[in-house]
Design a protein around this motif. Structure first.
Motif, PDB file in Angstrom:
ATOM      1  N   ALA A   1       0.840  -1.193   0.000  1.00 55.72           N
ATOM      2  CA  ALA A   1       0.000   0.000   0.000  1.00 55.72           C
ATOM      3  C   ALA A   1       0.873   1.240   0.000  1.00 55.72           C
ATOM      4  CB  ALA A   1      -0.921   0.010   1.227  1.00 55.72           C
ATOM      5  N   ALA A   2       0.445   2.240  -0.760  1.00 55.56           N
ATOM      6  CA  ALA A   2       1.046   3.564  -0.687  1.00 55.56           C
ATOM      7  C   ALA A   2       0.104   4.442   0.129  1.00 55.56           C
ATOM      8  CB  ALA A   2       1.236   4.152  -2.083  1.00 55.56           C
ATOM      9  N   TYR A   3       0.638   5.065   1.175  1.00 59.46           N
ATOM     10  CA  TYR A   3      -0.176   5.933   2.019  1.00 59.46           C
ATOM     11  C   TYR A   3       0.591   7.223   2.278  1.00 59.46           C
ATOM     12  CZ  TYR A   3      -2.982   7.733   5.845  1.00 59.46           C
ATOM     13  OH  TYR A   3      -3.764   8.555   6.634  1.00 59.46           O
ATOM     14  N   ARG A   4       0.026   8.335   1.819  1.00 58.93           N
ATOM     15  CA  ARG A   4       0.675   9.643   1.944  1.00 58.93           C
ATOM     16  C   ARG A   4       2.119   9.591   1.443  1.00 58.93           C
ATOM     17  NH1 ARG A   4      -2.386  13.143   5.315  1.00 58.93           N
ATOM     18  NH2 ARG A   4      -4.574  12.501   5.018  1.00 58.93           N
ATOM     19  N   GLY A   5       2.309   8.830   0.371  1.00 54.11           N
ATOM     20  CA  GLY A   5       3.616   8.758  -0.259  1.00 54.11           C
ATOM     21  C   GLY A   5       4.507   7.636   0.226  1.00 54.11           C
ATOM     22  N   TYR A   6       4.198   7.037   1.380  1.00 47.84           N
ATOM     23  CA  TYR A   6       5.069   5.998   1.950  1.00 47.84           C
ATOM     24  C   TYR A   6       4.526   4.610   1.629  1.00 47.84           C
ATOM     25  CZ  TYR A   6       8.016   9.408   4.158  1.00 47.84           C
ATOM     26  OH  TYR A   6       8.913  10.424   4.337  1.00 47.84           O
ATOM     27  N   ARG A   7       5.454   3.691   1.357  1.00 45.74           N
ATOM     28  CA  ARG A   7       5.094   2.381   0.827  1.00 45.74           C
ATOM     29  C   ARG A   7       5.611   1.246   1.707  1.00 45.74           C
ATOM     30  NH1 ARG A   7       5.166   6.106  -2.994  1.00 45.74           N
ATOM     31  NH2 ARG A   7       4.083   5.737  -4.963  1.00 45.74           N
ATOM     32  N   CYS A   8       4.754   0.258   1.918  1.00 50.51           N
ATOM     33  CA  CYS A   8       5.163  -0.945   2.647  1.00 50.51           C
ATOM     34  C   CYS A   8       4.593  -2.150   1.918  1.00 50.51           C
ATOM     35  CB  CYS A   8       4.673  -0.899   4.091  1.00 50.51           C
ATOM     36  SG  CYS A   8       2.892  -1.025   4.232  1.00 50.51           S
ATOM     37  N   GLU A   9       5.007  -3.358   2.340  1.00 48.53           N
ATOM     38  CA  GLU A   9       4.541  -4.548   1.630  1.00 48.53           C
ATOM     39  C   GLU A   9       4.374  -5.732   2.569  1.00 48.53           C
ATOM     40  OE1 GLU A   9       7.965  -6.863  -0.537  1.00 48.53           O
ATOM     41  OE2 GLU A   9       8.301  -4.727  -0.890  1.00 48.53           O
ATOM     42  N   ILE A  10       3.625  -6.704   2.065  1.00 50.61           N
ATOM     43  CA  ILE A  10       3.403  -7.946   2.793  1.00 50.61           C
ATOM     44  C   ILE A  10       3.352  -9.085   1.775  1.00 50.61           C
ATOM     45  CG2 ILE A  10       0.877  -7.798   2.689  1.00 50.61           C
ATOM     46  CD1 ILE A  10       0.758  -9.042   5.461  1.00 50.61           C
ATOM     47  N   GLY A  11       3.787 -10.266   2.179  1.00 48.14           N
ATOM     48  CA  GLY A  11       3.681 -11.439   1.333  1.00 48.14           C
ATOM     49  C   GLY A  11       3.301 -12.644   2.171  1.00 48.14           C
ATOM     50  N   ARG A  12       2.365 -13.419   1.701  1.00 50.44           N
ATOM     51  CA  ARG A  12       1.911 -14.601   2.418  1.00 50.44           C
ATOM     52  C   ARG A  12       1.624 -15.729   1.435  1.00 50.44           C
ATOM     53  NH1 ARG A  12       3.619 -11.975   5.992  1.00 50.44           N
ATOM     54  NH2 ARG A  12       2.627 -11.409   7.994  1.00 50.44           N
ATOM     55  N   THR A  13       1.662 -16.955   1.933  1.00 48.91           N
ATOM     56  CA  THR A  13       1.373 -18.137   1.125  1.00 48.91           C
ATOM     57  C   THR A  13       0.367 -19.009   1.860  1.00 48.91           C
ATOM     58  OG1 THR A  13       3.577 -18.096   0.133  1.00 48.91           O
ATOM     59  CG2 THR A  13       2.353 -20.164  -0.021  1.00 48.91           C
ATOM     60  N   PHE A  14      -0.606 -19.527   1.116  1.00 47.06           N
ATOM     61  CA  PHE A  14      -1.672 -20.359   1.681  1.00 47.06           C
ATOM     62  C   PHE A  14      -1.871 -21.594   0.808  1.00 47.06           C
ATOM     63  CE2 PHE A  14      -2.532 -15.814   2.156  1.00 47.06           C
ATOM     64  CZ  PHE A  14      -2.562 -15.682   3.532  1.00 47.06           C
TER      65      PHE A  14
END
Length: 368
Positions: free
Chosen positions: A226-239
């Motif tokens: 997600a980009a929020y107010r210019g800042y970006r983070c990430e997540i990865g999962r496997t199912f």
């Protein structure tokens, strides 16, 4: 926030002065935003002798996602078809009496560099290098707060998807739905192209979603940001889809989970980048998966989704406190699929509880 941006510019000015110059032309958009509060399309920041000026090709957009220029800055908007902001800024620097101008050679095109030189031939152009990127590595608590909100958004979007029916839907459809949910929960948009990979595609780094439909017994790996107010983070999962995991799926998942946990536990102020990478990589290498590993097992995040530091075997440098990074080992077995587990964390000292986990969606191997 004005004093925050002013302090950032002053730190950059000190670096420029130490290198023999006091003026700089910042053109890389993420760097402009970091120093000026906003980076309208094509804008540059002149760190001048008398004043700092944000030079824009058009009026800045008044939208929270795009940021707002620091009120302490003078904003110069070029007239329609008024030329290149970088060239205009160089002309201003020369008019201020500057003798040298540091530019971001890694961002300026050759043509733009020539134009800057032609408009101010008496200016000595030097290379600013990655000075601004280096300043951006350690985040302040306001920046971390924005990353934390972005992490909450990706967690919400992913958790809602897991509650829906997945069998029969395509990778492409699921990726689009995840991106819609990000926006529904307040994101500016996805931080990067969402990856949804099923069956033999699962676990592949940077997989572009296809029209393959989800089937019973598939591994399903998801990587979104997600980009929020210019800042970006990430997540990865496997199912696993629709049934109890097969023995080989459990074994592979447990192995990648152990590698990811080792990488997370290695995060500490003073830890070498390559030692964090080694902690995660060694678990998989010892199990015979060394050839299937990606070139790095994590990287910094912030105004860009992939920034310094790089957690890789040959990376030089050590972590500081308040540096957000990903830890994302994975294994892909051609023709069978694989596993990716990816978290965004903030490096914290042991006295403060150790690394702060921002993405909290469960890492248990769920059968959906």
């Amino acid at each position: 926030m004005s004093e925050v941006y002013a302090a950032r510019r002053e730190r950059l000015r000190e670096r420029c002065s130490a290198g023999g110059g006091g003026t700089a032309l910042v053109s890389r958009p993420a760097n402009v935003r970091y120093l000026a509060g906003a980076a309208p399309k094509g804008a540059v920041l002149l760190l001048g002798m008398g004043e700092d000026v944000l030079v824009c090709a058009g009026p800045p957009d008044d939208h929270p996602a795009d940021g707002r220029p620091d009120e302490a800055l003078r904003v110069r908007v070029l007239p329609v078809s008024g030329g290149d902001p970088a060239v205009a800024a160089a002309d201003m620097a020369a008019a201020q009496g500057a003798e040298a101008l540091a530019v971001e050679e890694h961002h300026l095109t050759v043509a733009r560099h020539r134009s800057v030189r032609s408009v101010a031939p008496r200016l000595r152009l030097t290379d600013l290098g990655g000075a601004v990127e280096q300043l951006r590595v350690v985040k302040d608590e306001d920046e971390i707060a924005l990353l934390r909100i972005g992490a909450e958004i990706v967690d919400q979007a992913l958790s809602e998807l897991l509650e829906s029916i997945l069998v029969g839907r395509t990778e492409r459809h699921l990726a689009l739905e995840l991106e819609r949910r990000l926006v529904d929960h307040g994101a500016d948009g996805p931080a990067f192209a969402t990856s949804v990979a099923t069956g033999p595609n699962a676990g592949r780094r940077g997989h572009r979603p296809t029209d393959r439909r989800v089937e019973e017994g598939d591994f399903l790996s998801v990587c979104l940001g997600a980009a929020y107010r210019g800042y970006r983070c990430e997540i990865g999962r496997t199912f696993v889809i629709g049934t109890s995991p097969a023995d080989w799926q459990i074994e592979l998942y447990d192995l990648v989970f152990a590698a990811q946990r080792a990488g997370r536990q290695a995060l500490a102020p003073g830890a070498a980048y390559r030692d964090v990478d080694r902690a995660a990589r060694q678990v998989l290498d010892c199990a015979g998966y060394g050839g299937a590993l990606p070139p790095l097992t994590g990287h910094g995040v912030g105004l860009e989704i992939d920034e310094d530091p790089q957690l890789a075997p040959a990376a030089m440098g050590k972590l500081d406190a308040c540096v957000p990074v990903t830890v994302e080992p994975g294994v892909h077995l051609p023709g069978r699929g694989g596993v990716r587990i990816d978290d965004t964390l903030v490096v914290r000292p042991e006295a403060d509880g150790g690394p702060e986990l921002l993405t909290i969606t469960t890492k248990e191997l769920l059968a959906l």
